[in-house]
Scaffold this motif. Sequence first.
Motif, short mmCIF file in Angstrom:
data_model
loop_
_atom_site.label_atom_id
_atom_site.label_comp_id
_atom_site.label_asym_id
_atom_site.label_seq_id
_atom_site.Cartn_x
_atom_site.Cartn_y
_atom_site.Cartn_z
N ILE A 7 0.84 -1.21 0.00
CA ILE A 7 0.00 0.00 0.00
C ILE A 7 0.87 1.25 0.00
CG2 ILE A 7 -2.04 -1.04 1.09
CD1 ILE A 7 -1.06 0.34 3.73
N VAL A 8 2.15 1.10 0.30
CA VAL A 8 3.04 2.27 0.26
C VAL A 8 4.13 2.07 -0.81
CG1 VAL A 8 2.64 3.05 2.62
CG2 VAL A 8 4.38 1.32 2.20
N GLU A 9 3.75 1.37 -1.87
CA GLU A 9 4.72 1.04 -2.90
C GLU A 9 5.37 2.30 -3.50
OE1 GLU A 9 3.29 -2.16 -5.09
OE2 GLU A 9 5.02 -2.28 -6.42
N LYS A 10 4.52 3.30 -3.77
CA LYS A 10 5.03 4.54 -4.36
C LYS A 10 6.10 5.17 -3.48
CE LYS A 10 1.69 6.83 -7.33
NZ LYS A 10 0.59 7.80 -7.35
N GLN A 11 5.79 5.23 -2.17
CA GLN A 11 6.68 5.95 -1.27
C GLN A 11 7.86 5.08 -0.82
OE1 GLN A 11 3.33 5.51 -0.92
NE2 GLN A 11 2.37 7.23 0.16
N TYR A 12 7.61 3.77 -0.64
CA TYR A 12 8.62 2.95 0.02
C TYR A 12 8.95 1.64 -0.72
CZ TYR A 12 8.31 6.01 4.08
OH TYR A 12 8.36 7.09 4.92
N GLY A 13 8.48 1.48 -1.95
CA GLY A 13 8.70 0.23 -2.69
C GLY A 13 10.16 -0.18 -2.72
N ASP A 14 11.04 0.76 -3.10
CA ASP A 14 12.46 0.41 -3.21
C ASP A 14 13.09 0.16 -1.83
OD1 ASP A 14 11.90 3.04 -2.85
OD2 ASP A 14 13.23 3.82 -4.41
N THR A 15 12.63 0.90 -0.82
CA THR A 15 13.15 0.69 0.54
C THR A 15 12.81 -0.72 1.03
OG1 THR A 15 12.50 2.97 0.90
CG2 THR A 15 13.30 1.79 2.82
N PRO A 75 10.35 8.80 2.58
CA PRO A 75 9.58 8.33 1.42
C PRO A 75 10.07 8.97 0.12
CG PRO A 75 8.34 10.00 2.60
CD PRO A 75 9.59 9.78 3.39
N ASN A 76 9.79 8.30 -0.99
CA ASN A 76 10.06 8.92 -2.29
C ASN A 76 9.12 10.12 -2.43
OD1 ASN A 76 11.79 6.78 -2.85
ND2 ASN A 76 10.12 5.56 -3.71
N THR A 101 10.40 -1.17 8.95
CA THR A 101 11.57 -1.99 8.60
C THR A 101 11.85 -3.13 9.58
OG1 THR A 101 12.49 -0.15 7.38
CG2 THR A 101 14.05 -1.85 8.06
N GLY A 157 2.08 -1.64 5.01
CA GLY A 157 2.73 -0.51 5.68
C GLY A 157 3.58 -0.90 6.88
N GLY A 202 0.26 3.63 9.66
CA GLY A 202 0.90 2.61 8.84
C GLY A 202 2.36 2.96 8.75
N ARG A 203 2.84 3.23 7.55
CA ARG A 203 4.23 3.66 7.44
C ARG A 203 4.33 5.13 7.07
NH1 ARG A 203 9.13 0.19 4.74
NH2 ARG A 203 10.74 1.53 5.58
#
Lengths: 96, 519
Positions: free
Chosen positions: A37-45, B488-489, A73, A70, B423-424
Motif C-alpha cells: 500500500i506504500v509502494e510509491k513511497q517505500y517500494g524500493d526501501t 519516502p520517495n 523496517t 505498511g 501505517g508507514r
Amino acid sequence: MKIIKKAQAGSFESSDILILAEKPKDTKGRVIQLNSIVEKQYGDTILKTVNAILDKFEVADIHLVIHDKGALTPVIEARMETVLLRASNNQKGTMY
Amino acid sequence: MKNSLNRNIPEFINGIGKIAPFTGAWNKLKKGWMDELTISPPNKAKLPHQKKLTETLKEAITKTSPKDGMTVSFHHHLRNGDFILVETIKILAELGIRNITLASSSLNDSHTELIKYIKDGTITKIWTSGIRGKLGKAISEGIMENPVIIHSHGGRVRAIHTGKIAIDLCIIAASAADEEGNATGAIGKSAFGSLGYARIDSRYSKQVIVVTDNLVEFPCFPLSIQQNFVDYVVKVASIGDPTKIASGTTRITKSPMDLRIAKLAADVIEKSGYFKNGFSFQVGAGGASLAVAKFIRKKMENKEIKGSFLLGGVTSYGVDMLNEGLFKTIFDVQSFDAEVSSSLYNNKNHIEISASLYANPYNCGCMTNKLDIVVLGALEVDVDFNVNVITGSKGYLRGASGGHCDTASGAELTVVVCPSFRGRISTINKRVDTIVTPGESVDVVVTERGICVNPNKPELAQILVKAGLNIRNIEDLQKEVEKIVGIPNPIERTDKIVALIEYRDGTAIDVVRQLKTVE
C-alpha cells in the motif's frame, strides 16, 4: 541457506506484512513479487530490506510473494527471518 | 510568486483570473472591512397565490431557463446518501447545457458519477470544500482543464457575497418542505438536521428550487429555508439513502492509539487555562478528535465545570452533553447523526445556524471567533505547524477544508490531534504536501509520542511543562518519526494546477499540481 519447502510469515493486518516463500520453479536467482500500500513511497526501501535479509542468510534462489500493509523496517526484517527459517526447515521452536 | 508561507502560487490562473497570495491568518481582517465589492442578492416578484409546486425536478429546472455557462449550487447535508446533485446534473446534461460551474458546499463518494459529466464538458468548473474517492483521484490526475477551487465553510460565504460564486440555480434538498418552499432538514424519513450551508445559497441564487420527499401541510417549520427566497418546489420519491445520510448515534472510537492521543489532548485542554466555567468548545466528528469530548466530559463532571456553547458539526455525543447540562447551547451548522436531528427539532437550546454565522470571516462576528477551544484532526502537520487536510500520502485530493482553518483562526486554543505516523506514513513532516490551515493559527499538536506547542505560544508551553506533560520540540519529533518510517520517495507532479486552495479570506494559501504517475 537453501529453500526446501513452502512457508509463510506475517499477516494481512494493517502495519504488518505477509510473506510467502518457496523454491523458484524453473528459474535460478531471486524472484520477488511485491505488493504494497506504500509502494510509491517505500517500494524500493522495502526491496532493499528484503534483499539485505536474503544476503544475510545467503539465500541465492527463492521465490517471494509479499503483501505489505505498511510494515516498518524491523517488522519486515523479522517476518523475513521467520519465513526463511521456516522455508529452509531451520525453525527451532514449538510450531514445527 | 511566493505567498507568505513560501508556497509557489501563480499570479494568474486561466479560468480563475488574478490570484491574491496569502499574507497571514488575520492580516486582511485587521482592516475591519472587506475591500472586494459585494453583489446584491436578486430581487424577484411573484403574484399573489401563484403556485410554486411542479411535477418533476426536470420541469422545475426547465422553468428556470438553464443556460450554458451557468453556476449551479448544492449543499452537502445529505453526505454520502445524496441522490439530488447527480440527478440535477444529469437533467441539465439531457437538456444540452454545457460549461456548468458546480458550486457544492462539499463533494463526497456519492458524487463519483460526476466524472462522466466532467469528461463530456457538462461541468467545466468546480467550487467545493472537499473532494474524495474516485472523483478526487480523477481530478488529481488532471481530467479538468480549470483547477477546482477548494474553500473553507466560512470562505464559501465570502465567495458568494463577492460574486466569485455567482449562483444561477440553487437546488436545496430538504427532508420536509411545504408548497411555498419553507423547508427544514430536522424532520422526515430523510432527516439530516441543520441546513446551515444552504441558507446563503437560497439568499443569493437567481433561482431556487426546493426538492423534498416529504411535502408537509403548510406551514413547514422550523424555517431553515424561507419561502420568500424560493421559486419552485418539487416532490420526489426520495432525496437520498437515509442509511447513508444519517444513522443512529456516533460511537466513540475504540482504537487504543486514538484514545491515548485523545486523553493527552484532554489533559492539554484541562491545564491550558481555557478550561473553565463558560468555555465554548468544538471537536471534529472523527477518531481521536471526537474522543477528546469523552475525556473532557469526565473532567467537566469531576470539576463541576459548565460550558457555554458547543459549535459546529454536531454529533449525538454533543447532544448528550447538552442534555446533561454540561453545555448551555449547541450552535449547529451541520448535524452528523439521526439523534441530532430530533434534538434540533425539539430542544430550544439546540440552535440551527447558517454558514455565515458559523464561520464567515467578513461579518461582525462569526461563532468561530467566539470559540475558546477547538480540537481538529490532520492528515499531516509540518514543523511550522501548517496542517494538510486535503491531499493524502500519495498526493491525491482526498479530504475537505471544511471548517478547519475557520475554527483554527477563531479559537483561543487550537489543538490538532493525530498519530505521529499511520501505517508507514509519517504525519509530522518537514513540509506538508498541501497547506489548508496556516501554522500560526495552530497552537498545539498532540501525538502519542509527545505534545508540540507552537513557539508563538511560549507561555502556554511553560504552563503545560509545569503541569508535567511531555512537551517536545516539533523538529525533534519529526526527526524521530522519520527515523522510524524512513524517508519516502517524493510525490512527482507536473506544472499543471488541478486545485487552488483558498484561505478563508479569499487569498491563495496553496495550489495542488497534477500527479505525474497515475495508478
